[in-house]
Every structure is written in C-alpha cells, then in structure tokens.
Design a protein around this motif. Sequence first.
Motif, mmCIF file in Angstrom:
data_model
loop_
_atom_site.group_PDB
_atom_site.id
_atom_site.type_symbol
_atom_site.label_atom_id
_atom_site.label_comp_id
_atom_site.label_asym_id
_atom_site.label_seq_id
_atom_site.Cartn_x
_atom_site.Cartn_y
_atom_site.Cartn_z
ATOM 1 N N ALA A 2 5.597 9.621 -4.168
ATOM 2 C CA ALA A 2 4.938 10.364 -3.093
ATOM 3 C C ALA A 2 3.699 11.069 -3.628
ATOM 4 C CB ALA A 2 5.906 11.383 -2.513
ATOM 5 N N THR A 3 2.894 11.564 -2.718
ATOM 6 C CA THR A 3 1.725 12.324 -3.134
ATOM 7 C C THR A 3 2.174 13.572 -3.887
ATOM 8 O OG1 THR A 3 1.667 13.479 -1.017
ATOM 9 C CG2 THR A 3 0.290 11.518 -1.220
ATOM 10 N N VAL A 4 1.291 14.075 -4.739
ATOM 11 C CA VAL A 4 1.581 15.233 -5.581
ATOM 12 C C VAL A 4 0.793 16.429 -5.064
ATOM 13 C CG1 VAL A 4 1.434 16.147 -7.929
ATOM 14 C CG2 VAL A 4 1.868 13.713 -7.568
ATOM 15 N N ALA A 40 -1.413 7.571 5.710
ATOM 16 C CA ALA A 40 -2.027 6.454 4.971
ATOM 17 C C ALA A 40 -2.058 6.757 3.475
ATOM 18 C CB ALA A 40 -3.443 6.187 5.484
ATOM 19 N N LEU A 41 -2.349 8.009 3.122
ATOM 20 C CA LEU A 41 -2.375 8.382 1.707
ATOM 21 C C LEU A 41 -0.980 8.310 1.093
ATOM 22 C CD1 LEU A 41 -4.922 11.339 1.800
ATOM 23 C CD2 LEU A 41 -5.315 8.993 1.007
ATOM 24 N N GLU A 42 0.046 8.663 1.867
ATOM 25 C CA GLU A 42 1.425 8.529 1.387
ATOM 26 C C GLU A 42 1.748 7.058 1.103
ATOM 27 O OE1 GLU A 42 3.798 10.723 0.593
ATOM 28 O OE2 GLU A 42 2.684 12.509 1.188
ATOM 29 N N GLU A 43 1.355 6.182 2.032
ATOM 30 C CA GLU A 43 1.595 4.740 1.850
ATOM 31 C C GLU A 43 0.844 4.214 0.635
ATOM 32 O OE1 GLU A 43 0.700 2.620 5.459
ATOM 33 O OE2 GLU A 43 2.024 3.900 6.661
ATOM 34 N N ILE A 44 -0.405 4.624 0.480
ATOM 35 C CA ILE A 44 -1.218 4.183 -0.655
ATOM 36 C C ILE A 44 -0.567 4.622 -1.966
ATOM 37 C CG2 ILE A 44 -3.428 4.524 -1.849
ATOM 38 C CD1 ILE A 44 -4.701 4.652 1.025
ATOM 39 N N SER A 45 -0.063 5.860 -2.005
ATOM 40 C CA SER A 45 0.547 6.359 -3.245
ATOM 41 C C SER A 45 1.777 5.537 -3.620
ATOM 42 C CB SER A 45 0.904 7.846 -3.119
ATOM 43 O OG SER A 45 2.027 8.045 -2.307
ATOM 44 N N GLU A 46 2.510 5.074 -2.622
ATOM 45 C CA GLU A 46 3.690 4.249 -2.898
ATOM 46 C C GLU A 46 3.304 2.815 -3.261
ATOM 47 O OE1 GLU A 46 6.637 4.641 0.172
ATOM 48 O OE2 GLU A 46 6.555 6.829 0.065
ATOM 49 N N GLU A 47 2.334 2.262 -2.541
ATOM 50 C CA GLU A 47 1.930 0.869 -2.788
ATOM 51 C C GLU A 47 1.229 0.700 -4.132
ATOM 52 O OE1 GLU A 47 -0.370 -0.259 0.648
ATOM 53 O OE2 GLU A 47 1.347 0.011 1.987
ATOM 54 N N LEU A 48 0.519 1.727 -4.576
ATOM 55 C CA LEU A 48 -0.225 1.641 -5.837
ATOM 56 C C LEU A 48 0.440 2.462 -6.942
ATOM 57 C CD1 LEU A 48 -3.908 1.772 -4.505
ATOM 58 C CD2 LEU A 48 -2.541 -0.226 -5.102
ATOM 59 N N GLU A 49 1.741 2.684 -6.793
ATOM 60 C CA GLU A 49 2.482 3.451 -7.797
ATOM 61 C C GLU A 49 2.307 2.819 -9.176
ATOM 62 O OE1 GLU A 49 6.958 5.187 -8.645
ATOM 63 O OE2 GLU A 49 6.581 4.038 -6.836
ATOM 64 N N GLY A 50 2.036 3.653 -10.149
ATOM 65 C CA GLY A 50 1.798 3.166 -11.505
ATOM 66 C C GLY A 50 0.341 2.852 -11.774
ATOM 67 N N ALA A 94 -9.874 4.478 7.690
ATOM 68 C CA ALA A 94 -8.693 3.624 7.784
ATOM 69 C C ALA A 94 -8.116 3.369 6.394
ATOM 70 C CB ALA A 94 -9.054 2.304 8.449
ATOM 71 N N LYS A 95 -6.824 3.137 6.345
ATOM 72 C CA LYS A 95 -6.121 2.913 5.084
ATOM 73 C C LYS A 95 -6.773 1.802 4.260
ATOM 74 C CE LYS A 95 -1.741 1.160 3.388
ATOM 75 N NZ LYS A 95 -0.428 0.647 3.777
ATOM 76 N N GLY A 96 -7.060 0.674 4.896
ATOM 77 C CA GLY A 96 -7.664 -0.453 4.185
ATOM 78 C C GLY A 96 -9.003 -0.095 3.563
ATOM 79 N N ASN A 97 -9.791 0.702 4.273
ATOM 80 C CA ASN A 97 -11.090 1.122 3.750
ATOM 81 C C ASN A 97 -10.926 2.065 2.560
ATOM 82 O OD1 ASN A 97 -12.324 -0.374 5.743
ATOM 83 N ND2 ASN A 97 -12.655 1.373 7.092
ATOM 84 N N ILE A 98 -9.913 2.929 2.610
ATOM 85 C CA ILE A 98 -9.667 3.838 1.488
ATOM 86 C C ILE A 98 -9.241 3.044 0.253
ATOM 87 C CG2 ILE A 98 -8.216 5.732 0.638
ATOM 88 C CD1 ILE A 98 -8.129 6.762 3.581
ATOM 89 N N VAL A 99 -8.345 2.076 0.442
ATOM 90 C CA VAL A 99 -7.893 1.247 -0.676
ATOM 91 C C VAL A 99 -9.070 0.484 -1.281
ATOM 92 C CG1 VAL A 99 -6.470 -0.744 -1.325
ATOM 93 C CG2 VAL A 99 -5.524 1.041 0.139
ATOM 94 N N LYS A 100 -9.917 -0.098 -0.449
ATOM 95 C CA LYS A 100 -11.078 -0.837 -0.934
ATOM 96 C C LYS A 100 -12.022 0.080 -1.706
ATOM 97 C CE LYS A 100 -14.777 -4.003 0.445
ATOM 98 N NZ LYS A 100 -15.367 -3.847 -0.851
ATOM 99 N N TRP A 101 -12.245 1.286 -1.172
ATOM 100 C CA TRP A 101 -13.107 2.266 -1.833
ATOM 101 C C TRP A 101 -12.553 2.608 -3.231
ATOM 102 C CZ3 TRP A 101 -11.635 7.544 -2.649
ATOM 103 C CH2 TRP A 101 -12.652 8.344 -3.192
#
Length: 107
Positions: A2-4, A40-50, A94-101
């Motif tokens: 999760a986010t910190v 979206a940030l919660e999802e990103i933190s889980e999907e990109l864990e590590g 959007a989540k996808g734009n944040i991930v791409k950034w």
Amino acid sequence: MATVKVSDATFEEEVLKNDGLVLVDFWATWCGPCKQIGPALEEISEELEGKLTVAKVDIDENPSVMMQYGVRSVPTLMLFKGGEPVATKLGADAKGNIVKWVQDAAA
C-alpha cells in the motif's frame, strides 16, 4: 504494498534515503482531485511493488517538506530516483497516464 504515509519527520528516511523510485503525492484532505487519484495511486503501488514506492504527504500536516520542494498546488506528484527529484506532475490524471509518466521519467 500500500501507499506509505510520510511526514516532515520521516521524509528523509522514507524518500531521500531510498535507493529506488519513490512517487511522492503531495495532497490534502480537502482537495477533490487528490481524492480522485487516490485509488489509482493505491493500485499503482500494488502493481509496481518492488519497483516503485508511493508515498503520500498531507501538506496541511507537513508544511516543511511542501515548502522545501516548492509545492504550490495539490495534487502535485514528484518522482524521486535515488533520493533526487527527477520529475514533477501537477494536477490529477488518469492512472495510465501516471504510470506512463513514471516509466518515462525513470528511464
């Protein structure tokens, strides 16, 4: 993962001394767009864990870090790599734009 939640007191340890990628979300409880990108940030933190740590700084509770990095509006997303700021993104997106950034800035 999760986010910190990061504060003025823990920012150095959690962000600046982190050798990896850290996405810092400067936000506030009263900010509508901040609430909008939160899930979206919660999802990103889980999907990109590590690969990525997502840290959240409440600007009302932690004004020192906000002022140190010149944050004037929320949400402001700041990407740190090896303890150094490498990219800044203002406003909700959007989540996808944040991930791409993140991927583009980290490359």
